[in-house]
Scaffold this motif. Structure first.
Motif, PDB file in Angstrom:
ATOM      1  N   THR A  34       1.006  -1.126   0.094  1.00  0.00           N
ATOM      2  CA  THR A  34      -0.107  -0.070   0.020  1.00  0.00           C
ATOM      3  C   THR A  34       0.937   1.276  -0.031  1.00  0.00           C
ATOM      4  O   THR A  34       0.837   2.012  -0.610  1.00  0.00           O
ATOM      5  CB  THR A  34      -0.941   0.049   1.208  1.00  0.00           C
ATOM      6  N   SER A  35       1.964   1.357   0.976  1.00  0.00           N
ATOM      7  CA  SER A  35       2.669   2.230   0.968  1.00  0.00           C
ATOM      8  C   SER A  35       3.647   2.690  -0.102  1.00  0.00           C
ATOM      9  O   SER A  35       3.780   3.679  -0.830  1.00  0.00           O
ATOM     10  CB  SER A  35       3.650   2.189   2.174  1.00  0.00           C
ATOM     11  N   ALA A  36       4.103   1.615  -0.930  1.00  0.00           N
ATOM     12  CA  ALA A  36       4.806   1.645  -2.102  1.00  0.00           C
ATOM     13  C   ALA A  36       4.208   2.141  -3.320  1.00  0.00           C
ATOM     14  O   ALA A  36       4.398   3.159  -3.998  1.00  0.00           O
ATOM     15  CB  ALA A  36       5.452   0.122  -2.599  1.00  0.00           C
ATOM     16  N   GLU A  37       2.768   1.754  -3.618  1.00  0.00           N
ATOM     17  CA  GLU A  37       2.126   2.361  -4.445  1.00  0.00           C
ATOM     18  C   GLU A  37       1.618   3.721  -4.297  1.00  0.00           C
ATOM     19  O   GLU A  37       1.677   4.405  -5.148  1.00  0.00           O
ATOM     20  CB  GLU A  37       0.736   1.706  -4.423  1.00  0.00           C
ATOM     21  N   ALA A  38       1.598   4.172  -3.157  1.00  0.00           N
ATOM     22  CA  ALA A  38       1.189   5.546  -2.888  1.00  0.00           C
ATOM     23  C   ALA A  38       2.393   6.321  -3.151  1.00  0.00           C
ATOM     24  O   ALA A  38       2.133   7.677  -3.616  1.00  0.00           O
ATOM     25  CB  ALA A  38       0.789   5.528  -1.229  1.00  0.00           C
ATOM     26  N   LEU A  39       3.604   5.917  -2.564  1.00  0.00           N
ATOM     27  CA  LEU A  39       4.816   6.948  -2.570  1.00  0.00           C
ATOM     28  C   LEU A  39       5.429   6.712  -4.243  1.00  0.00           C
ATOM     29  O   LEU A  39       6.163   7.822  -4.392  1.00  0.00           O
ATOM     30  CB  LEU A  39       6.037   6.300  -1.610  1.00  0.00           C
ATOM     31  N   ALA A  40       5.093   5.711  -5.041  1.00  0.00           N
ATOM     32  CA  ALA A  40       5.864   5.721  -6.193  1.00  0.00           C
ATOM     33  C   ALA A  40       5.628   6.976  -7.010  1.00  0.00           C
ATOM     34  O   ALA A  40       6.652   7.241  -7.751  1.00  0.00           O
ATOM     35  CB  ALA A  40       5.348   4.435  -7.073  1.00  0.00           C
ATOM     36  N   PRO A  41       4.602   7.493  -7.248  1.00  0.00           N
ATOM     37  CA  PRO A  41       4.396   8.708  -8.056  1.00  0.00           C
ATOM     38  C   PRO A  41       5.521   9.742  -7.606  1.00  0.00           C
ATOM     39  O   PRO A  41       5.758  10.775  -8.377  1.00  0.00           O
ATOM     40  CB  PRO A  41       2.976   9.228  -7.942  1.00  0.00           C
ATOM     41  N   LEU A  42       5.680   9.818  -6.456  1.00  0.00           N
ATOM     42  CA  LEU A  42       6.532  10.979  -5.805  1.00  0.00           C
ATOM     43  C   LEU A  42       7.940  10.383  -6.065  1.00  0.00           C
ATOM     44  O   LEU A  42       9.058  11.286  -5.935  1.00  0.00           O
ATOM     45  CB  LEU A  42       6.551  10.956  -4.422  1.00  0.00           C
ATOM     46  N   GLY A  43       8.502   9.226  -6.534  1.00  0.00           N
ATOM     47  CA  GLY A  43       9.622   8.820  -6.870  1.00  0.00           C
ATOM     48  C   GLY A  43      10.460   8.396  -6.043  1.00  0.00           C
ATOM     49  O   GLY A  43      11.697   8.460  -5.588  1.00  0.00           O
ATOM     50  N   LEU A  44       9.642   7.782  -4.698  1.00  0.00           N
ATOM     51  CA  LEU A  44      10.295   7.684  -3.319  1.00  0.00           C
ATOM     52  C   LEU A  44       9.810   6.265  -2.928  1.00  0.00           C
ATOM     53  O   LEU A  44       8.831   5.896  -3.276  1.00  0.00           O
ATOM     54  CB  LEU A  44       9.608   8.499  -2.139  1.00  0.00           C
ATOM     55  N   ASN A  45      10.735   5.384  -2.251  1.00  0.00           N
ATOM     56  CA  ASN A  45      10.207   4.244  -1.460  1.00  0.00           C
ATOM     57  C   ASN A  45      10.210   4.705  -0.033  1.00  0.00           C
ATOM     58  O   ASN A  45      10.680   5.604   0.547  1.00  0.00           O
ATOM     59  CB  ASN A  45      11.062   3.042  -1.804  1.00  0.00           C
ATOM     60  N   GLY A  46       9.751   3.693   0.718  1.00  0.00           N
ATOM     61  CA  GLY A  46       9.549   3.929   2.260  1.00  0.00           C
ATOM     62  C   GLY A  46      10.863   4.103   3.031  1.00  0.00           C
ATOM     63  O   GLY A  46      10.792   4.892   4.058  1.00  0.00           O
ATOM     64  N   ARG A  47      11.791   3.373   2.621  1.00  0.00           N
ATOM     65  CA  ARG A  47      13.187   3.516   3.236  1.00  0.00           C
ATOM     66  C   ARG A  47      13.718   5.033   2.985  1.00  0.00           C
ATOM     67  O   ARG A  47      14.178   5.763   3.953  1.00  0.00           O
ATOM     68  CB  ARG A  47      14.105   2.462   2.605  1.00  0.00           C
ATOM     69  N   GLU A  48      13.643   5.626   1.803  1.00  0.00           N
ATOM     70  CA  GLU A  48      13.819   6.853   1.537  1.00  0.00           C
ATOM     71  C   GLU A  48      13.204   7.965   2.029  1.00  0.00           C
ATOM     72  O   GLU A  48      13.659   8.961   2.862  1.00  0.00           O
ATOM     73  CB  GLU A  48      13.939   7.158  -0.074  1.00  0.00           C
ATOM     74  N   LEU A  49      11.789   7.695   2.675  1.00  0.00           N
ATOM     75  CA  LEU A  49      11.201   8.454   3.225  1.00  0.00           C
ATOM     76  C   LEU A  49      11.473   8.667   4.750  1.00  0.00           C
ATOM     77  O   LEU A  49      11.461   9.597   5.509  1.00  0.00           O
ATOM     78  CB  LEU A  49       9.569   8.201   3.106  1.00  0.00           C
TER      79      LEU A  49
END
Length: 152
Positions: A34-49
């Motif tokens: 869920t998180s990966a799908e949400a962050l993908a348009p921003l060019g980020l992954n969870g670890r980067e965030l």
């Protein structure tokens, strides 16, 4: 029967649904997706965030200090900072307090993206926790903080 098919006992109770490890693992996998799908348009992954959030603190951190806060090893942190630098989100600078040490700070672009990503992350969390009543979702978060010894 595949390894993904839950086993059901004679009384109809799924054997795996009573196992904490199984439940935590699959809840994590579902949330990560869920998180990966949400962050993908921003060019980020969870670890980067997570790294952006740690680096946004008021006190500049060295790579080693940031790695400690994130719970990752030095090599992983170097690669993470390299990625953030390549994206223009963070930069290494000499520490004003100790010229022998480098600190990592967010760029303006990094701060802006962090702000946007936090809104996206919160919305994804709300969607993930939506099946639970609000009190139960808050209780789950409190319980996880206790179990992971993270102060609230």
């Amino acid at each position: 029967m595949t390894s993904e098919t839950p086993q059901t006992t004679a009384n109809g109770i799924d054997q795996l649904s009573t196992r904490l490890g199984y439940l935590l693992k699959h809840a994590h996998l579902r949330y990560a997706e869920t998180s990966a799908e949400a962050l993908a348009p921003l060019g980020l992954n969870g670890r980067e965030l997570a790294a952006l959030a740690v680096l946004a603190e008021d006190v500049p951190l060295s790579q080693l200090e940031a790695a400690g806060r994130l719970g990752v090893d030095r090599t992983t942190m170097v690669a993470l900072v390299d990625t953030l630098e390549a994206k223009g989100l963070a930069e290494r600078r000499r520490s004003p307090l100790d010229r022998r040490k480098n600190v990592v700070q967010l760029t303006e672009q990094g701060r802006t993206l962090l702000n946007d990503a936090e809104h996206v992350r919160l919305a994804a969390e709300r969607r993930f926790l939506a099946p639970l009543p609000e009190e139960e979702a808050e209780a789950l978060l409190r319980a996880l903080r206790i179990l992971t010894a993270i102060e609230s």
